[in-house]
Design a protein around this motif. Sequence first.
Motif, mmCIF file in Angstrom:
data_model
loop_
_atom_site.group_PDB
_atom_site.id
_atom_site.type_symbol
_atom_site.label_atom_id
_atom_site.label_comp_id
_atom_site.label_asym_id
_atom_site.label_seq_id
_atom_site.Cartn_x
_atom_site.Cartn_y
_atom_site.Cartn_z
ATOM 1 N N ASP A 26 3.693 6.033 -8.692
ATOM 2 C CA ASP A 26 3.707 7.270 -7.913
ATOM 3 C C ASP A 26 2.528 8.153 -8.333
ATOM 4 O O ASP A 26 2.298 8.380 -9.514
ATOM 5 C CB ASP A 26 5.032 8.006 -8.132
ATOM 6 C CG ASP A 26 5.203 9.198 -7.206
ATOM 7 O OD1 ASP A 26 4.520 9.274 -6.172
ATOM 8 O OD2 ASP A 26 6.046 10.067 -7.535
ATOM 9 N N LEU A 55 9.357 2.537 -3.152
ATOM 10 C CA LEU A 55 9.978 3.791 -2.732
ATOM 11 C C LEU A 55 8.934 4.717 -2.130
ATOM 12 O O LEU A 55 7.763 4.673 -2.493
ATOM 13 C CB LEU A 55 10.638 4.470 -3.937
ATOM 14 C CG LEU A 55 11.369 5.791 -3.695
ATOM 15 C CD1 LEU A 55 12.611 5.567 -2.847
ATOM 16 C CD2 LEU A 55 11.753 6.439 -5.024
ATOM 17 N N ASN A 56 9.395 5.587 -1.227
ATOM 18 C CA ASN A 56 8.566 6.635 -0.654
ATOM 19 C C ASN A 56 9.365 7.934 -0.703
ATOM 20 O O ASN A 56 10.556 7.937 -0.400
ATOM 21 C CB ASN A 56 8.198 6.317 0.794
ATOM 22 C CG ASN A 56 7.500 7.479 1.473
ATOM 23 O OD1 ASN A 56 8.134 8.460 1.832
ATOM 24 N ND2 ASN A 56 6.202 7.377 1.631
ATOM 25 N N HIS A 57 8.707 9.027 -1.096
ATOM 26 C CA HIS A 57 9.373 10.331 -1.074
ATOM 27 C C HIS A 57 8.477 11.403 -0.448
ATOM 28 O O HIS A 57 8.549 12.569 -0.807
ATOM 29 C CB HIS A 57 9.839 10.744 -2.484
ATOM 30 C CG HIS A 57 8.735 10.853 -3.486
ATOM 31 N ND1 HIS A 57 7.838 11.896 -3.517
ATOM 32 C CD2 HIS A 57 8.384 10.045 -4.503
ATOM 33 C CE1 HIS A 57 6.982 11.732 -4.503
ATOM 34 N NE2 HIS A 57 7.291 10.599 -5.124
ATOM 35 N N THR A 61 13.179 11.756 4.203
ATOM 36 C CA THR A 61 13.895 10.512 3.933
ATOM 37 C C THR A 61 13.292 9.841 2.706
ATOM 38 O O THR A 61 12.209 10.203 2.249
ATOM 39 C CB THR A 61 13.811 9.545 5.135
ATOM 40 O OG1 THR A 61 12.447 9.213 5.363
ATOM 41 C CG2 THR A 61 14.421 10.164 6.385
ATOM 42 N N ARG A 62 13.994 8.890 2.172
ATOM 43 C CA ARG A 62 13.532 8.163 0.985
ATOM 44 C C ARG A 62 13.629 6.662 1.235
ATOM 45 O O ARG A 62 14.469 5.980 0.658
ATOM 46 C CB ARG A 62 14.381 8.520 -0.243
ATOM 47 C CG ARG A 62 14.399 9.985 -0.622
ATOM 48 C CD ARG A 62 13.069 10.348 -1.282
ATOM 49 N NE ARG A 62 13.051 11.716 -1.764
ATOM 50 C CZ ARG A 62 12.561 12.756 -1.094
ATOM 51 N NH1 ARG A 62 12.085 12.593 0.111
ATOM 52 N NH2 ARG A 62 12.542 13.963 -1.626
ATOM 53 N N GLU A 64 13.405 2.812 0.967
ATOM 54 C CA GLU A 64 13.422 2.048 -0.282
ATOM 55 C C GLU A 64 13.585 0.566 0.036
ATOM 56 O O GLU A 64 14.374 0.199 0.897
ATOM 57 C CB GLU A 64 14.596 2.553 -1.121
ATOM 58 C CG GLU A 64 14.836 1.841 -2.401
ATOM 59 C CD GLU A 64 16.037 2.430 -3.149
ATOM 60 O OE1 GLU A 64 16.745 1.622 -3.787
ATOM 61 O OE2 GLU A 64 16.276 3.661 -3.105
ATOM 62 N N GLY A 98 16.653 5.644 3.076
ATOM 63 C CA GLY A 98 17.086 6.052 1.744
ATOM 64 C C GLY A 98 18.414 5.466 1.342
ATOM 65 O O GLY A 98 19.249 5.129 2.186
#
Length: 188
Positions: A26, A55-57, A61-62, A64, A98
């Motif tokens: 990240d 993962l994306n934040h 939304t998250r 995964e 997510g």
Amino acid sequence: MTNGALKIWPQRDASGNFFNRTIDTDGKYYQTYGFFEMEAKLPVGKGAWPAFWLLNHDGDTRPEIDIMEAYSGGGPTSGWSDSNLHPTTFAATVWPTGAANPSAGQQKLATSDLSAAFHKYGLKWEPNRLTFYFDGQQFYTVNVSMSNRMYILLDLWFGSASGQPDGTTPTGESNSYIVNYVKAWQFQ
């Protein structure tokens, strides 16, 4: 690092609680689509929960993609491990919005003892399809569109389906989650 391999092992803090350990890219490395692969040997024992995921934040939304999650602490009735609490099953799971929301699918793969030897866990991520691999063999495909950039995570957490670690959980370097490599290829 020992002999070029990353080792993450169970360890307690001064209060006796187990540390959750996470290594991620990240803020350093993100990718959308491609092939991702890790070669690793997994730890054993109550509570051990090693994982390799994306993962994306960036937004609300998250999304995964869990390429490999294993839970050695449940024992033979859990479907995740043997009576010696060695991991014998792992799962790939897809969460388009997510982990708090419904998944697009999960596939468990029963194998031999994942702590006895190194194995390769892979993901081919295409615009409308995710294909998961174990030791170079395809074992699961999900037709889903996930276009958010993601970063890579390796972790050794404790709990969930592996139960809570206790005095029987082996600590120290001899019970490491050993990672020989993590690679990410982009499509041309």
